[in-house]
Design an enzyme around this catalytic site. Structure first.
Site, short mmCIF file in Angstrom:
data_model
loop_
_atom_site.label_atom_id
_atom_site.label_comp_id
_atom_site.label_asym_id
_atom_site.label_seq_id
_atom_site.Cartn_x
_atom_site.Cartn_y
_atom_site.Cartn_z
N CYS A 79 0.89 -1.18 0.00
CA CYS A 79 0.00 0.00 0.00
C CYS A 79 0.92 1.23 0.00
O CYS A 79 0.91 2.03 0.93
CB CYS A 79 -0.91 0.01 1.22
SG CYS A 79 -1.84 -1.52 1.49
N ALA A 80 1.71 1.37 -1.05
CA ALA A 80 2.85 2.28 -1.04
C ALA A 80 2.48 3.76 -1.04
O ALA A 80 3.23 4.59 -0.53
CB ALA A 80 3.77 1.99 -2.22
N ASP A 123 0.14 0.06 -5.44
CA ASP A 123 -0.98 0.87 -4.93
C ASP A 123 -2.11 0.83 -5.94
O ASP A 123 -1.88 0.57 -7.13
CB ASP A 123 -0.55 2.31 -4.67
CG ASP A 123 -1.43 2.99 -3.62
OD1 ASP A 123 -1.08 2.94 -2.43
OD2 ASP A 123 -2.49 3.53 -4.00
N CYS A 125 -1.55 4.17 10.93
CA CYS A 125 -1.32 5.41 11.69
C CYS A 125 -2.58 5.70 12.52
O CYS A 125 -3.05 6.82 12.59
CB CYS A 125 -0.95 6.58 10.79
SG CYS A 125 -2.10 6.89 9.45
N GLY A 130 6.75 7.13 0.87
CA GLY A 130 7.66 7.53 1.94
C GLY A 130 8.40 6.34 2.54
O GLY A 130 9.61 6.38 2.75
N LYS A 131 7.67 5.27 2.80
CA LYS A 131 8.28 4.09 3.42
C LYS A 131 9.06 3.26 2.40
O LYS A 131 10.08 2.66 2.73
CB LYS A 131 7.21 3.26 4.14
CG LYS A 131 6.58 4.02 5.30
CD LYS A 131 5.50 3.24 5.99
CE LYS A 131 4.82 4.09 7.07
NZ LYS A 131 3.99 5.17 6.53
#
Length: 404
Positions: A232-233, A256, A354, A237-238
């Site tokens: 789930c890019a 994604d 998050c 950022g990750k």
């Protein structure tokens, strides 16, 4: 502080778009800051920070001002007057502020500060779900922390520089930073600054990424030469962090459902010098099935309520709806069930959100492990990051290993 008419008008215009037209605060503020090229850093900071501040405390200020949505411009000026009064700013002799009851404002603030949902300026349903899932004492501490302005945290791109070198380069530009304990690639700005205009950013020496978010890629235990899927890019950022931890060796497959986000990742990867990232749009389940049993590591940075990142997205308090949380929990479990099949035997999976809600985090992992798809997995460890303890965003991450 002296209020300037053109800056205050910009704030009112921005609030109209955010509150009445449902626009995203960050996008609105970006547009506001382009209004007048003569504005200096202080002017720009006033517009951005005041707008965010009033968005963050919308419920509290509206209750004090005794106005209800939809807000007309007069109502927004009343809310602005509440903000200024509580900040101790002297109101100028403008017609918008005529008859502002300063004493009454302070009295109402004292009254409403005894009621958590008013004091912390959150919808009733959000207060109820927070207390139900975390307990009253923990939720009270956490929502208070989530209402504080977020620090600016940089993640050093170790493909191009070191933390020490970047700190020195920024210091020469009068941008002072501190190391962040237990966050190997993080630098925290001592004061807010426009880091995007620096040569260091243009050269790809760093990305802006919260300290809690930086823990996720580290949690994945990647090594150079592995095949890693960021399922789930988003804008990556990750994935960029993973590529740097892998020293550009091996393969990072960034996936994604939104192609435009992967286009942004491609642009960022070029700036970062991350050459081992391959983007794949998920147009159907075929994209996932092709990778069944083939990945050393899989990161599921799942879509979630975002309740852990309210500090940087205060308008999410007003956009989020309780039925969305019910829907997203179903989506999270579906993603876990399907995407976990990409992990090869002996490989590992990180499920991250998050969010601070156990129903999106620990409970999702427990449900998965009890399911048929999860019987081959073992929970190695998890990390519950709460804003009031860490000083950063609220996050959750669980490391699972596939045994057979």
């Amino acid at each position: 502080m002296r209020l300037h008419r053109n800056l205050c008008f910009s704030v009112i215009d921005g609030l109209t778009l955010i509150f009445n037209e449902g626009k995203y605060a960050d996008k609105v503020i970006q547009q506001l800051l382009k209004r007048d090229k003569r504005w200096g850093a202080r002017d720009r900071a006033f517009v951005a920070e005041t707008t965010y501040d009033i968005v963050r405390w919308k419920r509290l200020y509206a209750e004090i001002a005794e106005v209800k949505e939809p807000f007309d411009r007069d109502n927004l000026w009343r809310i602005f007057a509440v903000w200024a009064t509580l900040k101790g700013i002297k109101l100028p002799d403008w017609k918008y502020f005529e008859g502002t009851p300063s004493r009454k404002i302070k009295g109402r603030f004292d009254e409403l500060s005894k009621i958590r949902k008013s004091k912390e300026s959150i919808p009733d349903w959000m207060d109820a779900i927070g207390e139900k899932e975390l307990g009253a004492a923990l939720w009270t501490k956490e929502i208070e922390a989530l209402n504080k302005q977020a620090d600016v945290i940089l993640r050093v791109n170790t493909l191009k520089t070191t933390k020490e070198k970047l700190q020195t380069e920024l210091f020469d530009l009068d941008i002072e930073t501190d190391f962040v304990p237990n966050h190997p690639s993080a630098l925290k700005l001592k004061e807010r600054a426009n880091v995007f205009s620096t040569e260091a950013f243009k050269k790809g020496f760093f990305e802006v990424q919260d300290a809690s978010s930086q823990l996720v890629a580290e949690f994945l235990n990647v090594k150079p030469g592995m095949r890693v899927v960021d399922a789930c890019a988003g804008a990556g950022g990750k994935a960029l962090h993973i590529a740097s931890l892998m020293e550009n060796k091996g393969q990072v497959i960034a996936m994604d459902i939104y192609e435009n986000k992967l286009h942004e990742l491609k642009r960022r990867a070029k700036r970062n010098g991350a050459h081992n990232i391959e983007n794949r749009v998920i147009e159907s389940t075929k994209a996932i099935k092709k990778l069944y049993d083939k990945a050393d590591r899989v990161l599921i940075d799942a879509p979630c309520s975002g309740l852990g990142v309210l500090r940087r997205n205060p308008d999410a308090k007003w956009k989020l709806q309780p039925d969305f949380i019910d829907k997203i929990k179903k989506t999270q479990q579906e993603i876990l069930q399907q995407y976990s099949r990409m992990v090869k035997v002996g490989g590992q999976l990180v499920y991250a959100t998050c969010s601070i809600l156990p129903s999106e985090n620990q409970e999702q992992v427990k449900t998965f492990l009890k399911s048929e798809a999860g019987t081959n997995f073992t929970l190695i460890k998890d990390n519950k990051v709460l804003a009031h303890k860490s000083g950063f965003d609220g996050f959750y991450m669980a490391l699972l290993e596939r045994n057979s």
